[in-house]
Design a protein around this motif. Structure first.
Motif: not given
Length: 384
Positions: A51, A53, A121-123
């Protein structure tokens, strides 16, 4: 503003992006004066973190000047020079109250493990990072710390991650007076962990890596032994042999997901992404530490699974300690160490690169060109 822009694995560029705005009363906007490329940024750059992006701006190590504050920010004022920890922490959840600022339950509320991290990241929450001219800093009364008068920007920026993470690696290791400490990885974190191990009373410090220039730097900066695992038949046997076949008292994994040294781990963890990175260094740490010893992990591994010899952990009675560094907890002590000359962070910096050349800086750091240890990015806004 200028900002680093992720376009896919091994593809970053400099772009124009909108200057961030206050989105919450507890926000601040910081004009960046220094930011770094971290070894863990290379996990993002190489496509190993889920994730991540397209369009993201990386960078969790940055310092700067407060440009604007939200209506509920009371501990900062416009013009303050600040160290911004890489952790984004609310300061009031159950974990922040335990000073586990890397495990904040509010800043990354959809995650069950890590708290939020700038530019990771989106994590880790999907927040844009500091490889830019400006950054929105949430919970601005919690994380940012005023830079003491007279402290160099280059020293300050390494207090956002490198120094606290290296120090906590040694702290978690529970080093006792006279212990033999073996550190896998001679990047900035491993080098700092080696330096800090002496502060906890280590009697012998060994660092293992495969790059001769990094090993030479570690010998000089950390005053430790340094060995190339490419010259060894088996690093575990080497550690056992040099410790009278007992094993090291403490092992520290300062490598994480992109460790070299084992073909199976490299293929499954770095090429096919069947596990959350190559756990070679962690294997070596578990198998090299003595029975009843401690393994400290600060190397970054992505979600969710790794091939790890857990049976050896149980049968040897090993204690494993790991976490993201609690930067806010450690900063008062580490600022004192820097001001007293006990730790000299800026000596780790080998390259100072204009933000406009961020793509070249990533390539240099990733490919280990020009004996690069630690690159610092300097945005045009730093000169205003």
């Amino acid at each position: 503003m200028l900002a680093m822009n992720y376009r896919g694995p091994k593809r970053v560029r400099i772009d124009q992006k909108p200057i961030p705005e206050i989105l919450h009363p507890e926000d601040a906007i910081v004009r960046v004066v220094r930011s770094c490329i971290c070894g863990s940024d290379l996990h993002l750059y190489n496509g190993n973190v889920p994730d991540t992006r397209v369009g993201s701006t990386f960078g969790h190590e940055f310092v700067g000047i407060v440009e604007e504050i939200g209506s509920d920010v009371h501990k900062l004022k416009v013009g303050d020079k600040v160290i911004v920890p890489f952790n984004i922490s609310c300061g009031r959840c159950a974990f922040c109250k335990q000073e586990l600022y890397g495990n904040c339950h509010e800043s990354n509320s959809q995650a069950t493990a890590v708290g939020a991290i700038f530019g990771y990241s989106h994590t880790a929450g999907g927040y844009n990072g500091g490889q830019a001219e400006y950054v929105r800093v949430p919970y601005a009364d919690v994380g940012p710390t005023i830079i003491p008068e007279g402290m160099d920007w280059d020293d300050a920026v390494l207090l956002t991650d490198v120094v606290p993470t290296g120090y906590q690696a040694a702290e978690m290791a529970g080093i006792q007076k006279g212990d033999t400490v073996v550190i896998f990885g001679a990047g900035p974190i491993g080098i700092m962990a080696a330096r800090c191990s002496w502060l906890f009373g280590a009697g012998r410090v060994i660092i293992i890596d495969k790059e001769d220039y990094r090993l030479e730097f570690a010998r000089n900066y950390s005053q430790c032994e340094a060995y190339n695992f490419m010259d060894m038949e088996d690093p575990v046997v080497f550690v056992k042999k040099t410790t009278d076949w007992m094993g090291a008292d403490v092992c520290i994994d300062a490598v994480g997901a992109e460790a070299a040294g084992n073909v199976l781990q490299t293929i499954t963890g770095r090429k096919l992404l069947l596990q959350a990175g190559s756990a070679t260094a962690l294997h070596w740490a578990i198998n090299s530490v003595k029975k009843g010893g401690i393994v400290s992990i600060v190397g970054v591994y992505g979600p969710t699974d790794n091939l790890v010899p857990i049976g050896n952990v149980v049968n040897k009675g090993i204690t494993i300690r790991a976490n993201q560094a609690s930067v806010k907890r450690l900063l008062p002590r580490l600022i004192d160490h820097v001001q007293n000359g006990i730790i000299k962070p800026k000596q780790l910096i080998t390259h100072r690169v204009p933000l406009e050349e961020v793509a070249d800086a990533y390539r240099m750091f990733s490919e280990k060109l020009d004996n690069c240890i630690k690159p610092v990015l300097i945005p045009p806004s730093a000169h205003e």
